[in-house]
Every structure is written in structure tokens, then in C-alpha cells.
Design a protein around this motif. Structure first.
Motif, short mmCIF file in Angstrom:
data_model
loop_
_atom_site.label_atom_id
_atom_site.label_comp_id
_atom_site.label_asym_id
_atom_site.label_seq_id
_atom_site.Cartn_x
_atom_site.Cartn_y
_atom_site.Cartn_z
N HIS B 329 1.04 -1.34 0.01
CA HIS B 329 0.10 -0.01 -0.06
C HIS B 329 0.68 1.51 -0.02
CE1 HIS B 329 -3.57 2.66 0.85
NE2 HIS B 329 -2.61 2.99 1.85
N ILE B 330 2.10 1.31 0.94
CA ILE B 330 2.63 2.69 1.05
C ILE B 330 3.63 2.76 -0.25
CG2 ILE B 330 4.79 3.40 2.07
CD1 ILE B 330 3.78 1.82 4.91
N ASN B 331 4.18 1.59 -0.89
CA ASN B 331 4.90 1.92 -1.99
C ASN B 331 3.81 2.33 -3.28
OD1 ASN B 331 7.58 1.46 -1.32
ND2 ASN B 331 7.42 -0.91 -1.58
N GLN B 332 2.59 1.90 -3.11
CA GLN B 332 1.81 2.23 -4.20
C GLN B 332 1.37 3.74 -4.27
OE1 GLN B 332 -1.82 -0.06 -4.52
NE2 GLN B 332 -2.58 1.13 -6.23
N TYR B 333 0.98 4.13 -3.04
CA TYR B 333 0.33 5.70 -2.47
C TYR B 333 1.43 6.71 -2.24
CZ TYR B 333 -4.07 3.44 -3.33
OH TYR B 333 -5.06 2.91 -3.94
N SER B 334 2.54 6.22 -1.64
CA SER B 334 3.53 7.25 -1.11
C SER B 334 4.52 8.23 -2.12
CB SER B 334 4.63 6.50 -0.45
OG SER B 334 5.79 7.29 -0.24
N THR B 335 4.64 9.59 -1.84
CA THR B 335 5.39 10.09 -3.05
C THR B 335 6.71 9.98 -2.70
OG1 THR B 335 5.40 11.90 -1.14
CG2 THR B 335 3.65 12.16 -2.63
#
Lengths: 414, 414
Positions: B329-335
Motif C-alpha cells: 500500500h505504501i509503495n503504491q500511494y507514497s510520494t
């Protein structure tokens, strides 16, 4: 393989996550198997290359030479793969580490960039070289070669992909775009969602197109309008040897010398000797008025000569009165690739190295050394002529990035 | 000063050659004089700032606060200048040095980039911070601030330029563009002939405009959709402290946490406590169904919440079953700015640091530490969220480049 570029990009990103966490031993074993399989499939590669050569009848001989794959050249590629296997793996290295005032342990750890795209021209060995370096550094690669080499490139890439598959690795770590249209290349230049960096390799036209069009980050490579400055105190024989080597040994490449700048106090004595040696090697000289007065056979140079990369047996000559004049001229017209001074004057050597604003600045050596292999990097992905990220020959380390990995025990900011 | 951008560029390039060869002692002396003169001219600066504030009546209070210069803030800028004077000068450092097989001594020497352009928004202190860092690192700077701060920025820059003049240095080492139109900013983004790198500092809109339009090389900074993941084994008090700190201490900045991801096995026990602490600090929570089932007061999150940087007292909450789900999730949505895990599990801490693809990856600490000062760099030119050249907080070293300086004794290539 598909030619849906969004799919290729998504596939590469997926493969990159696997690659980033592959251990060095596995990567090296696969690289050696790449080499084994290239050798085992030599006939298949030569056959694919023959198909390209059959289509290349209208192309200049120089171009055909670059395109041609022989048993020897395939063996060279295999040797190159083994050499990359033998190189130190930069991934996981800690560049710097420190503890901040809050007691956080901060490490700057080297990690892959992610997805690297390469647009390149005739040489099919680029597919293998680039795949080896990106694979070893944990990056996925999207290759887009020229249409003239599509059969050779595809044959080579398919061999590498089959090795990945046999080793239960994601084949999409190495992909080649089959559609060699300009439209597809243009799409690749705008694939910001998936491409972390685009590295063009080829002539000035290709590189200019990429730099002016791409919205993905680009590393500019290759254009080389290299200068050699002969100082007043230069040794005549050394100057001649270096200039002939830098101009003649391989005139088609970016680190070949294109311009000779010579101090007026050395010109009378040295220029006739240097000009004769160059003429003996088939070099056409074009020069300013002062150089023509010293050597009658020098043709007149036009303004555009000073900024032209000939990639041919042509060299332009300019006589200057001072080191400062030489430095200013070079900084104005150079592409920032490689420049050399030939001198025995300590202060002038230091000043040239300090003030010339190029990737590689030489004292008493040929510009032809600007090369990843000659530098001892074991391989080369290109020569960067820009100032961001990498400058000069790019080996494994230059296609990695870093992240800060920080370990605390509950710290909050005051 | 002129507003002819080509002239500004040429002036900067000219100044950059002088700056590149300035000794550290002179640079430090000038930086300390910058500080003295800012303090001596405090009233003049405050008066210029008052003119900006008088025009700012329609702007939100948050914006006006950023714009305001007080005696105390001017003293802070002066202290910042002295701190930069005290920092080690990276120019001339040798990053690596080796002898190649031909016997050439090859040094990779740190040099200035050349001309750095900065486009920034309301905070006038950026003019001084950026000038200090570029000057110390031997780069010329072209500043383009927002129109709301033009009087303050001009007053500050004029004081710095007068110090340069008194010290017989080229004033054009520091230039500010008076015309704050979008047209002029757009021209600056295409000034390839003179600008070596453009660093935008400001909101997501500004940065997006620059990245999508500029043909000069850009370092992307700032956008921060930072995540904190609370693992199954997290200490409840530590998790609460870090999350409240990361969300509340300064919600308007890029290293503030925007998302809370929590393991299902910890959520029942920890989420009510964390949610209460955030609510006590005025934070609005938006969450997925599972988080809402645990804490009734959590509002429903929309799809776009997961990719939104609020810069406000809002936080979105998601419950996950595994660490892998959190990482994906983080790697998908993080900047790609800063993410943290709160855990007591060694393997999970290592895995999070290894697999999260962001500039700064924390274990058991607040994301608010992603900052040049907190890292101990003494200053900060921005926080890079791209992978090329610099990643994470950028101090002096990150606004330099290298060149290879090579010393031979007549070597030619075989």
C-alpha cells in the motif's frame, strides 16, 4: 513480449521490486549463465544478425561495421558479462552513516534506481552490456534499439530472458520494445509513471531529441567536442603522440579529440611536426589564420567548426596567446566531455585542471581514456556530459541511488 | 538588476566561474558579513516586509504567517548564515581517487554545479537560505520568489549583493528576478543555455508545473504523503507519541505524517488510544471500514484520501492484515518522501527498511526528522523526492557535482 508500453512499464516496475532484493551470488550466477548461453547460441545470434545485415545494404560501411556480430564479438560480449559478474555489487553499500543529535542512527544506503530505459542506435552489443549492468545493479531495463538491429537485439534479449526464466526470475527484468517507430520512442520519453531514468546512447541528433522531448529524468550522454591544448612548455614528441592517438586511434567515438589549441610560443616549433604526423595519418586540418600562416596546408576553419563534433579524420586548429585564452575558448565551445593539456609547467597544469569545466580534465594524456573500462569500472553504461547525478564514465555505481535508513527508539521531534 | 532573462543567465554564468575558484576563508568571511548586514538592516527589512504584508490582506492567515518577517526571524536568518559559514566546504574534496592500468592518476573532485535557479513561494527566508548554500558551495543562484514576497525578497537580496560588491566579488552570484509573472517563470524553466539545475520549493501545484514544463534539469522536492505503519508488536505509548508528533507538531510541512496504517492484530488494542490522542489534538480522522468499526468517530475515507497530502490536521487510517500488505500500500500511494514503522520485531523492522522505496525509511521515530538541520547538515536547500542526483534532505554536498581530474605522463590508449 507485448508492445503495450504501459504494460511494459508496469511489468518492469514489478520486476524491479524482485531485483532490488536479489542477493549478489544469485545475480553473479545468472550473469555467468547469460555468458554461457550467448556462446552456446552463437549460430542463432549470427543468423539473426545476418537478417539485419541483409536489410542494411543502403547503410554506410561504418554503420554496417557497428551492426555486425561475429563469433569474436559475441565472445567479447560473453567475456563482458563475466567481467560484470566479477565486479563488486554496489547495492547495500553504506555511503555515509552517522548519529544525529536526537540519537537516530542514519545510514545512507545504496539501492537500485528502479526502472531504467535506454534508447540506442546501431550497436547490438548495447543490449547485452546494458542488461548486464542494470541486472547487476538491481534495476529493470526497457531497451529500445534502432530498427536496423531489431533482429540481433531481439535474439540477444530472448537468450537473456530465457536464462531468467530458467532461474525462476521475472523475465521482465529485461524487456525490448519490438516497435521501433519514433512514436513509440516518444511514448517512452513520457512514461513518467514507470521510468525512473532514460539514458540515450547514440549520435548527437538522438541525444538532442531525447533531452528536448523527454519528461522522464534523462542522463545526457556522449556528445564529445574534445580539445587538446598544447602549452608553451609541451614536449614535442609527447604532444604529437597524444594528439595523433586522440584523433586517429578511433575517430568515430565521443572521446576522440576534435580540436587542437596551441600556444603561440609553441606553435612555430611544434605545429609543423604535429600537422605532418596528423597528415600522415590521413587527418584533414582546418584552422584559424595564424595556424594557416604556420602550416600552409591547413584549410580555413569556419565559425561552426569550433563547435562541431566531426567523428571523422578532421581536426580544427587554433593558435592562442595565453592559457587563459585557451581555457575561455574551451569552456565556450566544449560539450563538457574531455579536454587535455600537454605541458611541463606545474602551475599551468593545475590551473587547467581547476578551471576547465568538463567531466574529464587531463594533463599529459590522451582524451581516449574517458571510458568505463579504461577507468577500471569493468563496464560502461555511457559517458555523462551533464552535471546532475553522474558525470563522466558511468559504471555500476552510477546507475544506483541511495535511501536513508534510520533507526530510532521512539524519538519525536522537539 | 535587469529582467532580461538571457542577460541574467549570462551574468550568473560569468559569476559562477569566479565563485568556483573562491577560497573557503573568503566565502566564510562573506557569509558572516551577510549575517552582520542583515542584522544591521533589520528595520529596512521589516519595512519592506510591511509593504508585502499590506498587500496580503486577502491571503489566508497561514500564508501571512509564512510571509511575515520579525526581528526574531531576521536574527534566525543571520544565525543560519553563520551556521553555513561554519560548515565544511565540500568544494575540492576528492570523493574517490585511483590509478588505472595505464598508470593515470584519476581523482574524482567535488566542484560546483554552476548556475542554480530556484522558484519558490511565500517564505522570504528561502532567498537567504538558498543564497547562503549556493554561495558556500560555489554556485551562482537565480531566485524567483512569489509576487507576495517580492519587496521582502528584494530587500534581502540587495543587502547580500551590496556585501558582495564591497568585497569586490561579482554581485551576480546572487540575482533575483523582479518580474514575478508566470511567463517569466516559464522562460526560466527553459533557460537551458545557462541554468544547470532548477529546484522548485513550494506546494504540490508549483512542483508539478515545474516538473511537467521545464526542459532544464530539475530536482523534484517536497511533496510528502508520509505513512506511519503500526506493527503488531508496537509499543502503544511509543506509537501514540510518534504518531501525534508526526501529525500535529507542524502539520503544514512535507515531513508531517498523513496516513496511519495499522496491523489488524494491533488495531483493536491500539487504535482507540491513538485516535483519542489525535482527536485531543484536533485531528480529523478518515478511515477504511475496518478502522471505522473499531473507532466509531472515524469518518469514511474516499479513494483519493490515500494519495492526498493534507498539510492539515487530517489523517487517514487503514487496517491491514500483514506487513506485506502495508508495504505494498505504501509503495503504491507514497510520494517517496518519508515513512516509518513502529515495531519491536527485528525481522519486520529490517524488512520495512529494505522494501519501502522512499527517501527516508524510519524504525521507531517520527517522520518529522527528515530535515537538513535535524540530519546535521547545518542547512537545507530542500528535500528531494526523486532518485537522480540527490534523495532526501539536500545540504551543501547535494548542490555540488564532480569532475574527473587526471594526471598522466604521456599515456596514449592502446
Amino acid at each position: 513480449m507485448t508492445d503495450d508500453l504501459t504494460q511494459i512499464g508496469a511489468n518492469a516496475k514489478q520486476a524491479a521490486f524482485q531485483l532490488a532484493n536479489l542477493d549478489t551470488e544469485t545475480k553473479n550466477r545468472v550473469l555467468n549463465t547469460f555468458a554461457d548461453e550467448l556462446l552456446r547460441n552463437t549460430n542463432k545470434i549470427v543468423a539473426a544478425n545476418q537478417a539485419d545485415l541483409k536489410n542494411a545494404t543502403d547503410l554506410p560501411a561504418k554503420f554496417v561495421d557497428r551492426l555486425t556480430l561475429t563469433t569474436e564479438r559475441i565472445a567479447d560480449m560473453a567475456a563482458g558479462l563475466r567481467q560484470v559478474a566479477g565486479l563488486a555489487d554496489p547495492i547495500g553499500n553504506v555511503d555515509t552513516g552517522f548519529t544525529n543529535k536526537a540519537g537516530l542512527m542514519i545510514e545512507q544506503r545504496r539501492v537500485p534506481i528502479g526502472v531504467i530505459a535506454m534508447i540506442f542506435e546501431a550497436r547490438p552489443n548495447v543490449s547485452v552490456d546494458a542488461s548486464a549492468l542494470t541486472f547487476k545493479s538491481g534495476n529493470a531495463v526497457i531497451l529500445r534499439g534502432g530498427k536496423e538491429a531489431i533482429n540481433s537485439n531481439t535474439a540477444l534479449v530472448n537468450i537473456l530472458r530465457s536464462v531468467l526464466k530458467v532461474n525462476q526470475l521475472n523475465e521482465n527484468a529485461i524487456q525490448i520494445i519490438q516497435d521501433t517507430s519514433h512514436e513509440m520512442a516518444n511514448q517512452l520519453m513520457h512514461l513518467n509513471q514507470y521510468v525512473d531514468v532514460l539514458i540515450p546512447r547514440g549520435g548527437a541528433g538522438l541525444i538532442k531529441t531525447v533531452v528536448q522531448n523527454a519528461t522522464v529524468p534523462v542522463i545526457e550522454t556522449g556528445a564529445g567536442n574534445c580539445h587538446i591544448y598544447v602549452d608553451q612548455t609541451a614536449d614535442a614528441q609527447m604532444a604529437t603522440n597524444i594528439i595523433v592517438n586522440a584523433k586517429v586511434q578511433r575517430p568515430s567515438v565521443c572521446n576522440a579529440a576534435e580540436k587542437l589549441i596551441i600556444n603561440a610560443n609553441a606553435a612555430e616549433k611544434l605545429l609543423p611536426k604535429i600537422a605532418q604526423a596528423l597528415a600522415d595519418n590521413g587527418v584533414e586540418l582546418r584552422g584559424d589564420d595564424r595556424s594557416q600562416q604556420i602550416v600552409n596546408s591547413i584549410l580555413p576553419a569556419a565559425d561552426e567548426d569550433w563547435s562541431t563534433e566531426y567523428n571523422d579524420l578532421i581536426m580544427a586548429v587554433k593558435v592562442v596567446d595565453t592559457l587563459d585564452e585557451a581555457i575561455n575558448h574551451i569552456n565556450q565551445y566544449s560539450t563538457g566531455h574531455s579536454e587535455a593539456i600537454i605541458t611541463n609547467d606545474y602551475a599551468n597544469a593545475k590551473k587547467f585542471q581547476q578551471l576547465i569545466d568538463s567531466a574529464c580534465v587531463y594533463v599529459n594524456a590522451s582524451t581516449r581514456f574517458t571510458d568505463g573500462f579504461e577507468f577500471g569500472f569493468g563496464a560502461e553504461i555511457g559517458i555523462s556530459t551533464q552535471k546532475l547525478h553522474a558525470r563522466g564514465p558511468m559504471g555500476l555505481n552510477e546507475i544506483t541511488t541511495t535511501k536513508y535508513v534510520i533507526s530510532g527508539n521512539g524519538q519525536i521531534r522537539q
